[in-house]
Scaffold this active site. Structure first.
Site, PDB file in Angstrom:
ATOM      1  N   PRO A  23       0.836  -1.212   0.000  1.00 60.83           N
ATOM      2  CA  PRO A  23       0.000   0.000   0.000  1.00 60.83           C
ATOM      3  C   PRO A  23       0.864   1.253   0.000  1.00 60.83           C
ATOM      4  CG  PRO A  23       0.011  -1.030   2.171  1.00 60.83           C
ATOM      5  CD  PRO A  23       0.719  -1.975   1.251  1.00 60.83           C
ATOM      6  N   LEU A  24       0.543   2.192  -0.895  1.00 67.61           N
ATOM      7  CA  LEU A  24       1.394   3.360  -1.114  1.00 67.61           C
ATOM      8  C   LEU A  24       0.523   4.611  -1.259  1.00 67.61           C
ATOM      9  CD1 LEU A  24       3.508   1.509  -3.767  1.00 67.61           C
ATOM     10  CD2 LEU A  24       4.458   2.343  -1.614  1.00 67.61           C
ATOM     11  N   THR A  25       0.619   5.514  -0.304  1.00 63.44           N
ATOM     12  CA  THR A  25      -0.145   6.755  -0.353  1.00 63.44           C
ATOM     13  C   THR A  25       0.420   7.670  -1.427  1.00 63.44           C
ATOM     14  OG1 THR A  25      -0.791   6.612   1.962  1.00 63.44           O
ATOM     15  CG2 THR A  25      -0.793   8.803   0.970  1.00 63.44           C
ATOM     16  N   HIS A 174      -5.130  -1.758   8.678  1.00 59.53           N
ATOM     17  CA  HIS A 174      -3.872  -1.041   8.914  1.00 59.53           C
ATOM     18  C   HIS A 174      -3.688  -0.866  10.428  1.00 59.53           C
ATOM     19  CE1 HIS A 174      -0.417   1.291   8.280  1.00 59.53           C
ATOM     20  NE2 HIS A 174      -0.865   2.234   7.473  1.00 59.53           N
ATOM     21  N   ALA A 176      -0.471  -0.599  11.643  1.00 60.91           N
ATOM     22  CA  ALA A 176       0.974  -0.346  11.615  1.00 60.91           C
ATOM     23  C   ALA A 176       1.268   1.145  11.522  1.00 60.91           C
ATOM     24  CB  ALA A 176       1.592  -1.077  10.415  1.00 60.91           C
ATOM     25  N   TYR A 179      -0.260   4.585  13.432  1.00 58.81           N
ATOM     26  CA  TYR A 179      -1.571   5.210  13.272  1.00 58.81           C
ATOM     27  C   TYR A 179      -2.497   4.720  14.395  1.00 58.81           C
ATOM     28  CZ  TYR A 179       0.240   6.961   8.874  1.00 58.81           C
ATOM     29  OH  TYR A 179       1.010   7.611   7.942  1.00 58.81           O
ATOM     30  N   ARG A 226      -1.853  -5.616   8.929  1.00 58.48           N
ATOM     31  CA  ARG A 226      -0.464  -5.150   8.814  1.00 58.48           C
ATOM     32  C   ARG A 226       0.030  -4.654  10.167  1.00 58.48           C
ATOM     33  NH1 ARG A 226       2.248  -0.352   5.010  1.00 58.48           N
ATOM     34  NH2 ARG A 226       3.804  -1.700   4.066  1.00 58.48           N
ATOM     35  N   GLY A 317       7.399  -1.912  -2.344  1.00 56.79           N
ATOM     36  CA  GLY A 317       6.777  -0.607  -2.328  1.00 56.79           C
ATOM     37  C   GLY A 317       7.259   0.288  -3.453  1.00 56.79           C
ATOM     38  N   ARG A 318       8.342   1.018  -3.193  1.00 50.04           N
ATOM     39  CA  ARG A 318       8.791   2.024  -4.166  1.00 50.04           C
ATOM     40  C   ARG A 318       9.160   1.428  -5.519  1.00 50.04           C
ATOM     41  NH1 ARG A 318      11.615   7.295  -1.541  1.00 50.04           N
ATOM     42  NH2 ARG A 318       9.962   7.755  -0.046  1.00 50.04           N
TER      43      ARG A 318
END
Length: 359
Positions: A23-25, A174, A176, A179, A226, A317-318
């Site tokens: 997951p990537l904001t 979420h 992790a 948050y 997560r 991710g990236r």
């Protein structure tokens, strides 16, 4: 010997390979916090992943903490997400949605009527968030009252139901990156008394009640979670992370979740923070279900971890941001596109849907 390219059954989902898009904001939602046509194309391009975990999506208007993040509380959002899931499924992919409540990592300008963020505590985080004015310090939160927590849990339940209505194959809770749920888990943040504070058992209560609500709504086989035991993104570590997360996994193990997704080390940073040892394998042994790992994986390490049985899925991710055809590049040993770091958050197609593929 298990490889990145082998299929796997994960809960109710049959995946084509072991490669997961983390997951990537990206902060590109349209007014109303809805995903737009660019988001449809972005995920369609990456549908060769065995599984896409779509970007963290606030479960309610008061769960938002960053500008232009797509939500999952309204009918309009459900309808917009349907375009995303249909595009991914048309390419043969699988996609789940990450359910998000940021807690105290927010700003009054992002919340309805300028409300305060909520958390386990009224202590302000030493953190910034992304607003119309760029990155600014987060606002002071207020501690949730115990009698407000059933409503919060119902928000998670509704969000899970909406995700399935939007065509997602499941959800990831979420819990992790410090948050809301992790703000309850850690004694470095949670300073409350009563049923949700104090002991490890009490601090774990919210997480388990959220899991129970989501599983009750959509089934354990479509629910993942997560965790990030060693992340200090916006909060210090718990005083005893091994005991805390060991208890969490012990309680999650019998539920039959689709998977458990663990960030190893510091989110977006080193995999082995200096002087901060943690036994992830102990958690893995306690869980026994599908085990997904994340943080700084390249092909060689991912291949080794899968072959040794230390994990079942590897989340990237990236690399997925800059390489929509990452699965092919990993298979062929091709070079990766360079990441346009200045275009990660907000904007349009540049640095989002315009990365070239090998084709």
């Amino acid at each position: 010997m298990t490889t990145l390219f082998d299929p796997i059954q994960v809960g109710d989902l049959q995946l084509a390979n072991r490669i997961v898009m983390a997951p990537l904001t990206r902060n590109r939602a349209l007014p109303g916090n809805i995903p737009g046509p660019l988001t449809v194309e972005y995920y369609r391009q990456r549908a060769t992943a065995g599984l896409i975990v779509a970007e963290a999506s606030p479960i309610s208007p008061t769960a938002q903490g960053y500008l232009d993040t797509p939500g999952i509380w309204s009918d309009a959002q459900v309808q917009a997400w349907q375009q995303v899931t249909q595009a991914v499924h048309a390419e043969g992919g699988k996609i789940v949605l990450q359910l998000w409540h940021v807690g105290r990592i927010s700003h009054t300008s992002l919340l309805p009527d300028g409300e305060q963020p909520v958390s386990s505590t009224n202590q302000t985080a030493k953190a910034s968030t992304f607003t119309r004015d760029g990155f600014v310090p987060v606002s002071a939160p207020r501690a949730l009252r115990d009698d407000e927590i059933p409503g919060l849990i119902n928000d998670y339940r509704r969000a899970a139901r909406n995700a399935i209505a939007a065509g997602f194959d499941g959800v990831e809770i979420h819990a992790a990156n410090t948050y809301l749920i992790e703000q309850f888990l850690r004694d470095s943040v949670n300073d409350r008394t009563g049923p949700y504070g104090g002991s490890i058992e009490n601090r774990t209560r919210l997480l388990l009640e959220v899991v129970d609500a989501v599983v009750g709504e959509i089934g354990a086989g479509r629910t993942g979670i997560r965790l990030s035991p060693m992340t200090t993104f916006t909060a210090p570590l718990d005083s005893n992370p091994q005991a805390l997360y060991g208890h969490v996994v012990e309680k999650l193990a019998p539920i039959g979740l689709a998977y458990l997704h663990v960030i190893e080390g510091e989110t977006g940073g080193t995999r082995t923070p200096e002087g901060k040892a943690f036994d992830y394998e102990a958690l893995h042994k306690a869980f026994k279900g599908t085990w997904m790992v994340n943080n700084g994986y390249k092909k060689e390490l991912a291949t080794s971890v899968l072959a040794s049985g230390q994990a079942d899925l590897i989340a990237f991710g990236r690399l997925f941001i800059s390489n929509p055809d990452l699965v092919r590049r990993l298979r062929e040993g091709a070079e990766f596109n360079a990441l346009q770091a200045d275009k990660l958050y907000g904007g349009g197609a540049a640095g989002y849907t315009d990365y070239p593929t090998l084709a």
